[in-house]
Design an enzyme around this catalytic site. Structure first.
Site, PDB file in Angstrom:
ATOM      1  N   GLN A 174       3.097  -1.352  17.734  1.00 31.70           N
ATOM      2  CA  GLN A 174       1.806  -2.036  18.329  1.00 31.70           C
ATOM      3  C   GLN A 174       1.771  -2.804  18.901  1.00 31.70           C
ATOM      4  O   GLN A 174       1.618  -3.900  19.282  1.00 31.70           O
ATOM      5  CB  GLN A 174       0.454  -1.826  17.520  1.00 31.70           C
ATOM      6  CG  GLN A 174       0.787  -2.786  16.691  1.00 31.70           C
ATOM      7  CD  GLN A 174       0.001  -2.732  15.111  1.00 31.70           C
ATOM      8  OE1 GLN A 174      -0.389  -1.923  15.191  1.00 31.70           O
ATOM      9  NE2 GLN A 174      -1.189  -3.194  15.139  1.00 31.70           N
TER      10      GLN A 174
ATOM     11  N   CYS B 248      -4.345  -1.850  16.343  1.00 32.26           N
ATOM     12  CA  CYS B 248      -3.807  -0.832  15.236  1.00 32.26           C
ATOM     13  C   CYS B 248      -4.965  -0.086  14.969  1.00 32.26           C
ATOM     14  O   CYS B 248      -5.003   0.687  15.864  1.00 32.26           O
ATOM     15  CB  CYS B 248      -3.642  -1.268  13.841  1.00 32.26           C
ATOM     16  SG  CYS B 248      -5.215  -2.292  13.229  1.00 32.26           S
TER      17      CYS B 248
ATOM     18  N   HIS C 125      -6.594  -3.258   8.461  1.00 29.68           N
ATOM     19  CA  HIS C 125      -5.309  -2.640   9.510  1.00 29.68           C
ATOM     20  C   HIS C 125      -5.371  -0.971   8.940  1.00 29.68           C
ATOM     21  O   HIS C 125      -5.901  -0.032   8.378  1.00 29.68           O
ATOM     22  CB  HIS C 125      -3.712  -3.040   8.714  1.00 29.68           C
ATOM     23  CG  HIS C 125      -2.690  -2.272   9.244  1.00 29.68           C
ATOM     24  ND1 HIS C 125      -2.401  -2.052  10.555  1.00 29.68           N
ATOM     25  CD2 HIS C 125      -1.792  -1.314   8.791  1.00 29.68           C
ATOM     26  CE1 HIS C 125      -1.212  -1.554  11.398  1.00 29.68           C
ATOM     27  NE2 HIS C 125      -0.966  -1.193  10.310  1.00 29.68           N
TER      28      HIS C 125
ATOM     29  N   ASN D  90       2.279   4.544  10.137  1.00 36.53           N
ATOM     30  CA  ASN D  90       1.802   3.861  10.617  1.00 36.53           C
ATOM     31  C   ASN D  90       2.519   4.038  12.242  1.00 36.53           C
ATOM     32  O   ASN D  90       2.642   4.567  12.663  1.00 36.53           O
ATOM     33  CB  ASN D  90       2.914   2.617   9.761  1.00 36.53           C
ATOM     34  CG  ASN D  90       2.102   1.156  10.095  1.00 36.53           C
ATOM     35  OD1 ASN D  90       0.813   0.985  10.271  1.00 36.53           O
ATOM     36  ND2 ASN D  90       2.261   0.062   9.429  1.00 36.53           N
TER      37      ASN D  90
END
Length: 251
Positions: A51, A57, A197, A217
């Site tokens: 990102q 996110c 997040h 992630n």
């Protein structure tokens, strides 16, 4: 990053409650004896993305989950446009944060998303490009329904990820997560105060100490274990509050 987490937790707890009233048997007949799953070991999961220096996110969690859901349902997709969510979703805040279910709301109202090559990721908030017509949306990206996971329910989160990766949130403002390299994160109880997040829950497995979640992630493959980490499963909100909020496509 995520925004206004306390207010949104109240909202999705209420929405989840009403969904359970509307379809009560959904929760009582979801048992499975499947021991583990890892969508990263299939051809369906999207690769790890990055990102960059933008709090987007939520958009990456949303697109990776939707892309995988599309492939599970026999649609061909390379990469959907995160930038379109960042620029155009009226329910989120560009690079200042947002939520996955509100991104899903935007996708539903927009009739899908463009592909990344048509609306490329720039890692900054821009004016929404209205020159690209809706007919260019990727076939199969026209989500019509999503489902919240029951908050703080290990069983429901487990049963949900057996069907498809789930967009979840964690507390990433800590050393356990930020500098993760290997092993299973086992932060102390009550260590985290808020979720901030967005990530993707891609499965679960077991080691000698019990069950753990497998997380993808959006900080590139240099973070963690090639972009992934493991988080120990505990009852309640979970380690790093990872069991507090979850949402996934249904159709």
């Amino acid at each position: 990053k995520l925004s206004k987490s306390d207010d949104i937790v109240k909202t999705f707890k209420i929405q989840t409650f009403f969904k359970s009233i509307k379809n009560p048997f959904h929760f009582f007949f979801k048992k499975s004896d499947k021991e583990k799953i890892n969508w990263n070991q299939t051809e369906y999961l999207s690769p790890v993305k990055n990102q960059g220096q933008c709090g987007s996110c939520y958009a990456f969690s949303t697109t990776n989950v939707l892309e995988t859901f599309m492939r599970i349902n026999n649609y061909t997709v390379d990469r959907l446009s995160e930038q379109q969510i960042v620029d155009c979703s009226p329910y989120d805040y560009g690079c200042e944060g947002g939520f996955m279910h509100t991104s899903f709301d935007f996708i539903i109202e927009n009739g899908g998303l463009l592909k990344n090559s048509d609306y490329e990721y720039e890692a900054k908030t821009q004016n929404c490009s209205t020159s690209l017509i809706a007919t260019k949306n990727v076939v199969g990206s026209n989500l019509t329904e999503y489902q919240f996971v029951i908050p703080d329910s290990v069983e429901d989160l487990k049963e949900s990820v057996l069907k498809t990766p789930v967009a979840i949130a964690v507390d990433a403002n800590n050393l356990y997560f930020r500098f993760y390299k290997q092993g299973v994160i086992e932060a102390p109880d009550n260590y985290s105060k808020s979720i901030n997040h967005a990530v993707v829950l891609v499965g679960f497995d077991y080691d000698e100490d019990g069950m753990y979640w497998i997380i993808q992630n959006s900080w590139g493959k240099d973070w963690g274990d090639n972009g992934f980490c493991k988080i120990r499963v505990k009852e309640g909100e979970g380690v790093l509050q990872c069991q507090k909020y979850g949402v996934y496509p249904v159709k």
